[in-house]
Design a protein around this motif. Structure first.
Motif, PDB file in Angstrom:
ATOM      1  N   ARG A 113       0.840  -1.209   0.000  1.00 18.06           N
ATOM      2  CA  ARG A 113       0.000   0.000   0.000  1.00 18.06           C
ATOM      3  C   ARG A 113       0.871   1.255   0.000  1.00 18.06           C
ATOM      4  NH1 ARG A 113      -4.569   2.811   1.417  1.00 18.06           N
ATOM      5  NH2 ARG A 113      -4.537   4.131   3.224  1.00 18.06           N
ATOM      6  N   ALA A 114       1.931   1.249   0.802  1.00 10.96           N
ATOM      7  CA  ALA A 114       2.827   2.404   0.863  1.00 10.96           C
ATOM      8  C   ALA A 114       3.508   2.632  -0.486  1.00 10.96           C
ATOM      9  CB  ALA A 114       3.864   2.215   1.958  1.00 10.96           C
ATOM     10  N   ILE A 115       3.927   1.548  -1.121  1.00  9.60           N
ATOM     11  CA  ILE A 115       4.563   1.674  -2.438  1.00  9.60           C
ATOM     12  C   ILE A 115       3.561   2.194  -3.457  1.00  9.60           C
ATOM     13  CG2 ILE A 115       5.540   0.356  -4.358  1.00  9.60           C
ATOM     14  CD1 ILE A 115       6.887  -1.412  -2.209  1.00  9.60           C
ATOM     15  N   ARG A 116       2.349   1.643  -3.449  1.00 11.13           N
ATOM     16  CA  ARG A 116       1.321   2.073  -4.391  1.00 11.13           C
ATOM     17  C   ARG A 116       0.997   3.553  -4.205  1.00 11.13           C
ATOM     18  NH1 ARG A 116      -2.561  -1.141  -2.907  1.00 11.13           N
ATOM     19  NH2 ARG A 116      -3.762   0.388  -1.773  1.00 11.13           N
ATOM     20  N   LEU A 117       0.839   3.981  -2.968  1.00  7.39           N
ATOM     21  CA  LEU A 117       0.546   5.396  -2.715  1.00  7.39           C
ATOM     22  C   LEU A 117       1.707   6.295  -3.117  1.00  7.39           C
ATOM     23  CD1 LEU A 117      -1.351   5.154   0.687  1.00  7.39           C
ATOM     24  CD2 LEU A 117      -2.311   5.604  -1.574  1.00  7.39           C
ATOM     25  N   GLY A 118       2.923   5.815  -2.882  1.00  6.06           N
ATOM     26  CA  GLY A 118       4.096   6.579  -3.288  1.00  6.06           C
ATOM     27  C   GLY A 118       4.173   6.745  -4.791  1.00  6.06           C
ATOM     28  N   LEU A 119       3.876   5.677  -5.529  1.00  6.34           N
ATOM     29  CA  LEU A 119       3.883   5.756  -6.987  1.00  6.34           C
ATOM     30  C   LEU A 119       2.776   6.664  -7.501  1.00  6.34           C
ATOM     31  CD1 LEU A 119       4.705   2.061  -7.914  1.00  6.34           C
ATOM     32  CD2 LEU A 119       6.202   4.057  -8.109  1.00  6.34           C
ATOM     33  N   LEU A 120       1.623   6.625  -6.873  1.00  5.82           N
ATOM     34  CA  LEU A 120       0.532   7.522  -7.266  1.00  5.82           C
ATOM     35  C   LEU A 120       0.930   8.979  -7.044  1.00  5.82           C
ATOM     36  CD1 LEU A 120      -2.601   5.601  -5.951  1.00  5.82           C
ATOM     37  CD2 LEU A 120      -2.048   6.116  -8.328  1.00  5.82           C
ATOM     38  N   LEU A 121       1.569   9.254  -5.908  1.00  6.25           N
ATOM     39  CA  LEU A 121       2.017  10.612  -5.616  1.00  6.25           C
ATOM     40  C   LEU A 121       3.051  11.067  -6.643  1.00  6.25           C
ATOM     41  CD1 LEU A 121       2.111  13.125  -3.832  1.00  6.25           C
ATOM     42  CD2 LEU A 121       3.824  11.962  -2.444  1.00  6.25           C
ATOM     43  N   LEU A 122       3.995  10.186  -6.965  1.00  6.21           N
ATOM     44  CA  LEU A 122       5.015  10.527  -7.953  1.00  6.21           C
ATOM     45  C   LEU A 122       4.376  10.840  -9.300  1.00  6.21           C
ATOM     46  CD1 LEU A 122       8.008  10.776  -8.645  1.00  6.21           C
ATOM     47  CD2 LEU A 122       7.984   8.344  -9.188  1.00  6.21           C
ATOM     48  N   THR A 123       3.398  10.047  -9.702  1.00  4.94           N
ATOM     49  CA  THR A 123       2.698  10.290 -10.964  1.00  4.94           C
ATOM     50  C   THR A 123       2.017  11.645 -10.949  1.00  4.94           C
ATOM     51  OG1 THR A 123       2.352   7.939 -11.306  1.00  4.94           O
ATOM     52  CG2 THR A 123       0.901   9.418 -12.509  1.00  4.94           C
ATOM     53  N   GLU A 124       1.383  11.984  -9.846  1.00  8.37           N
ATOM     54  CA  GLU A 124       0.711  13.284  -9.741  1.00  8.37           C
ATOM     55  C   GLU A 124       1.705  14.439  -9.812  1.00  8.37           C
ATOM     56  OE1 GLU A 124      -2.531  14.160  -9.634  1.00  8.37           O
ATOM     57  OE2 GLU A 124      -2.904  12.067 -10.127  1.00  8.37           O
ATOM     58  N   LEU A 125       2.926  14.219  -9.317  1.00  7.34           N
ATOM     59  CA  LEU A 125       3.929  15.277  -9.348  1.00  7.34           C
ATOM     60  C   LEU A 125       4.559  15.434 -10.725  1.00  7.34           C
ATOM     61  CD1 LEU A 125       5.735  14.584  -5.963  1.00  7.34           C
ATOM     62  CD2 LEU A 125       4.195  16.466  -6.483  1.00  7.34           C
ATOM     63  N   VAL A 126       4.712  14.334 -11.465  1.00  9.78           N
ATOM     64  CA  VAL A 126       5.409  14.365 -12.746  1.00  9.78           C
ATOM     65  C   VAL A 126       4.483  14.739 -13.894  1.00  9.78           C
ATOM     66  CG1 VAL A 126       6.634  12.912 -14.411  1.00  9.78           C
ATOM     67  CG2 VAL A 126       7.188  12.756 -11.987  1.00  9.78           C
ATOM     68  N   THR A 127       3.258  14.278 -13.888  1.00  9.31           N
ATOM     69  CA  THR A 127       2.334  14.515 -15.001  1.00  9.31           C
ATOM     70  C   THR A 127       2.153  15.991 -15.320  1.00  9.31           C
ATOM     71  OG1 THR A 127       1.197  12.435 -14.605  1.00  9.31           O
ATOM     72  CG2 THR A 127      -0.007  14.096 -15.846  1.00  9.31           C
ATOM     73  N   PRO A 128       1.965  16.860 -14.345  1.00  9.36           N
ATOM     74  CA  PRO A 128       1.820  18.278 -14.708  1.00  9.36           C
ATOM     75  C   PRO A 128       3.045  18.835 -15.433  1.00  9.36           C
ATOM     76  CG  PRO A 128       1.019  17.930 -12.497  1.00  9.36           C
ATOM     77  CD  PRO A 128       1.685  16.648 -12.932  1.00  9.36           C
ATOM     78  N   MET A 129       4.243  18.347 -15.113  1.00  7.80           N
ATOM     79  CA  MET A 129       5.441  18.824 -15.805  1.00  7.80           C
ATOM     80  C   MET A 129       5.427  18.389 -17.265  1.00  7.80           C
ATOM     81  SD  MET A 129       7.044  20.687 -13.918  1.00  7.80           S
ATOM     82  CE  MET A 129       6.889  21.135 -12.231  1.00  7.80           C
ATOM     83  N   HIS A 130       4.983  17.161 -17.520  1.00  8.49           N
ATOM     84  CA  HIS A 130       4.879  16.697 -18.902  1.00  8.49           C
ATOM     85  C   HIS A 130       3.866  17.544 -19.663  1.00  8.49           C
ATOM     86  CE1 HIS A 130       6.590  12.400 -18.228  1.00  8.49           C
ATOM     87  NE2 HIS A 130       7.360  13.338 -17.743  1.00  8.49           N
ATOM     88  N   GLU A 131       2.755  17.853 -19.012  1.00  4.45           N
ATOM     89  CA  GLU A 131       1.735  18.678 -19.656  1.00  4.45           C
ATOM     90  C   GLU A 131       2.259  20.091 -19.903  1.00  4.45           C
ATOM     91  OE1 GLU A 131      -1.584  18.338 -17.023  1.00  4.45           O
ATOM     92  OE2 GLU A 131      -2.029  16.297 -17.669  1.00  4.45           O
ATOM     93  N   TRP A 132       3.002  20.624 -18.954  1.00  3.64           N
ATOM     94  CA  TRP A 132       3.571  21.964 -19.111  1.00  3.64           C
ATOM     95  C   TRP A 132       4.558  21.969 -20.270  1.00  3.64           C
ATOM     96  CZ3 TRP A 132       8.458  24.031 -18.997  1.00  3.64           C
ATOM     97  CH2 TRP A 132       8.547  25.423 -18.908  1.00  3.64           C
ATOM     98  N   LEU A 133       5.411  20.955 -20.330  1.00  2.00           N
ATOM     99  CA  LEU A 133       6.410  20.874 -21.390  1.00  2.00           C
ATOM    100  C   LEU A 133       5.743  20.725 -22.753  1.00  2.00           C
ATOM    101  CD1 LEU A 133       9.451  20.857 -21.836  1.00  2.00           C
ATOM    102  CD2 LEU A 133       9.412  18.385 -21.553  1.00  2.00           C
ATOM    103  N   ASP A 134       4.687  19.924 -22.832  1.00  2.00           N
ATOM    104  CA  ASP A 134       3.960  19.770 -24.094  1.00  2.00           C
ATOM    105  C   ASP A 134       3.297  21.086 -24.496  1.00  2.00           C
ATOM    106  OD1 ASP A 134       3.200  18.117 -26.284  1.00  2.00           O
ATOM    107  OD2 ASP A 134       1.172  18.036 -25.447  1.00  2.00           O
TER     108      ASP A 134
END
Length: 74
Positions: free
Chosen positions: A8-29
């Motif tokens: 659960r901790a790993i899954r939540l950590g990966l979800l948080l990382l995705t939420e942090l990285v996705t906006p940067m990809h959208e900004w760059l695009d």
């Protein structure tokens, strides 16, 4: 039950990382699309967007080993 807690901790950590990285990809695009609208070619727009990203955030963008982007060239 400890295994479930760790997963659960790993899954939540990966979800948080995705939420942090996705906006940067959208900004760059968005930056790439902005430069395309200004008349730059696709390679120029990608380079300008990457340069802007590095200037704003201070993180270099590393190319894949073969030097070609993996994403579609739309």
């Amino acid at each position: 039950m400890a295994d479930g807690d760790a997963a659960r901790a790993i899954r939540l950590g990966l979800l948080l990382l995705t939420e942090l990285v996705t906006p940067m990809h959208e900004w760059l695009d968005g930056q790439r699309m902005y430069f395309r609208a200004q008349g730059y070619t696709e390679p120029e727009a990608r380079a300008m967007a990457a340069a802007t990203y590095v200037a704003v955030f201070g993180n270099p963008i590393h190319a894949p080993p073969n030097g070609r982007p993996q994403a579609d060239e739309s």
